[in-house]
Design a protein around this motif. Structure first.
Motif, PDB file in Angstrom:
ATOM      1  N   ARG A 156     -69.019  19.297  -3.959  1.00  0.00           N
ATOM      2  CA  ARG A 156     -68.758  18.147  -4.830  1.00  0.00           C
ATOM      3  C   ARG A 156     -68.789  18.576  -6.295  1.00  0.00           C
ATOM      4  O   ARG A 156     -67.956  18.169  -7.092  1.00  0.00           O
ATOM      5  CB  ARG A 156     -69.794  17.050  -4.576  1.00  0.00           C
ATOM      6  N   THR A 157     -69.777  19.393  -6.668  1.00  0.00           N
ATOM      7  CA  THR A 157     -69.894  19.848  -8.046  1.00  0.00           C
ATOM      8  C   THR A 157     -68.700  20.690  -8.447  1.00  0.00           C
ATOM      9  O   THR A 157     -68.157  20.552  -9.546  1.00  0.00           O
ATOM     10  CB  THR A 157     -71.184  20.676  -8.218  1.00  0.00           C
ATOM     11  N   ASP A 181     -71.859  11.329 -10.778  1.00  0.00           N
ATOM     12  CA  ASP A 181     -72.844  12.288 -10.292  1.00  0.00           C
ATOM     13  C   ASP A 181     -73.937  12.406 -11.346  1.00  0.00           C
ATOM     14  O   ASP A 181     -73.721  12.969 -12.424  1.00  0.00           O
ATOM     15  CB  ASP A 181     -72.170  13.646 -10.047  1.00  0.00           C
ATOM     16  N   TYR A 203     -77.460  13.882 -12.661  1.00  0.00           N
ATOM     17  CA  TYR A 203     -78.260  15.086 -12.421  1.00  0.00           C
ATOM     18  C   TYR A 203     -79.345  15.183 -13.481  1.00  0.00           C
ATOM     19  O   TYR A 203     -79.059  15.213 -14.677  1.00  0.00           O
ATOM     20  CB  TYR A 203     -77.376  16.334 -12.471  1.00  0.00           C
ATOM     21  N   TRP A 254     -77.294  20.870  -2.938  1.00  0.00           N
ATOM     22  CA  TRP A 254     -76.895  19.532  -2.520  1.00  0.00           C
ATOM     23  C   TRP A 254     -77.602  19.070  -1.246  1.00  0.00           C
ATOM     24  O   TRP A 254     -77.238  18.051  -0.672  1.00  0.00           O
ATOM     25  CB  TRP A 254     -75.379  19.473  -2.301  1.00  0.00           C
ATOM     26  N   HIS A 302     -79.300  15.874  -7.561  1.00  0.00           N
ATOM     27  CA  HIS A 302     -78.121  15.051  -7.807  1.00  0.00           C
ATOM     28  C   HIS A 302     -78.282  13.675  -7.156  1.00  0.00           C
ATOM     29  O   HIS A 302     -79.006  13.525  -6.173  1.00  0.00           O
ATOM     30  CB  HIS A 302     -76.875  15.708  -7.218  1.00  0.00           C
ATOM     31  N   LEU A 355     -75.387  10.533  -6.229  1.00  0.00           N
ATOM     32  CA  LEU A 355     -74.011  10.061  -6.308  1.00  0.00           C
ATOM     33  C   LEU A 355     -73.967   8.545  -6.190  1.00  0.00           C
ATOM     34  O   LEU A 355     -74.659   7.957  -5.352  1.00  0.00           O
ATOM     35  CB  LEU A 355     -73.163  10.685  -5.201  1.00  0.00           C
TER      36      LEU A 355
END
Length: 240
Positions: free
Chosen positions: A3-4, A99, A101, A116, A123, A125
């Motif tokens: 995802r990052t 996202d 963080y 993750w 993180h 979401l």
């Protein structure tokens, strides 16, 4: 981790497009670069940082699509947040995926950006739908839900899917922008241990003219969290 990487790749793919574009004084730049200086960091009625914070933004828009990054760094206190987001707008509605963080600036090894794994990632979401009303009826509405990541699990490590709803309205009085708002959660989660109103108040904004070509936006917000019985008065100025 995937995802990052996707967020990062999408962001930097847009960068050369803007850097190579020809300047045109009649066209608005697709880039937005700004920074807020705020007396403390209050988010949806929750105090995330109890002192002065610097909050930079880098954003790029193309058509109805916007991608950007936003951060908040405590001044003299160990708080840091770096968010990446993507937003698509259609008419008065917008779909926003964020996202969030957070990391400890005094111990960067305590969190890893590419970790993750549920239960240990830093993180979080969230998906949100935002409605912004027309100029004749400038109401706003937000519905947002966390769907993965940290700080959103109960004692049995089950997802809370913490959800937040907010209504706002904006109007002007003698060149001052007035923005009352009310927000709450429908069930137990990140915002409260039960359903309740967590964010009520109003924000007052004003552009201070420094010169013919430069204005300095400032704002003050009075915020109450009725569920936690907390109250905040926040001052902010924006550099752009």
């Amino acid at each position: 981790m995937k995802r990052t990487i996707l967020f990062s790749v999408a962001f930097f793919l847009f960068m050369p497009i803007a850097l190579n574009a020809q300047d045109n004084d009649n066209e608005e730049s697709p880039w937005n670069l700004s920074a807020d200086i705020t007396s403390r960091y209050i988010w949806r009625g929750l105090q995330l940082s109890d002192g002065l914070n610097l909050q930079p933004t880098i954003e790029y828009s193309i058509g109805n699509f916007t991608i950007g990054t936003w951060g908040s760094y405590g001044v003299g206190i160990p708080f840091a947040e770096v968010d990446v987001y993507a937003q698509y707008s259609l008419g008065n509605f917008s779909l926003l995926v964020s996202d969030y963080y957070e990391q400890d600036e005094y111990d960067l090894s305590a969190s890893k950006y590419f970790d993750w794994k549920q239960g240990q990632t830093s993180h979080a979401l969230e998906g949100a739908i935002i409605y912004t009303g027309p100029e004749k009826f400038p109401i706003s509405a937000t519905a947002a839900t966390f769907f993965y990541g940290c700080d959103d699990s109960d004692d049995d490590d089950k997802r809370d899917y913490s959800t937040y709803f907010e209504l706002g309205y904006s109007f002007e009085v003698n060149d001052f922008g007035i923005n009352p708002f009310i927000g709450g959660t429908p069930f137990k989660g990140t915002y409260c241990d039960k359903a309740g109103i967590v964010n009520v108040g109003f924000e007052v904004t004003k552009d201070i003219s420094i010169s013919n070509n430069f204005k300095l936006p400032i704002s003050g917000a009075f915020i109450v969290n009725p569920s936690a019985q907390h109250v905040f008065l926040v001052f902010k100025l924006t550099l752009q």
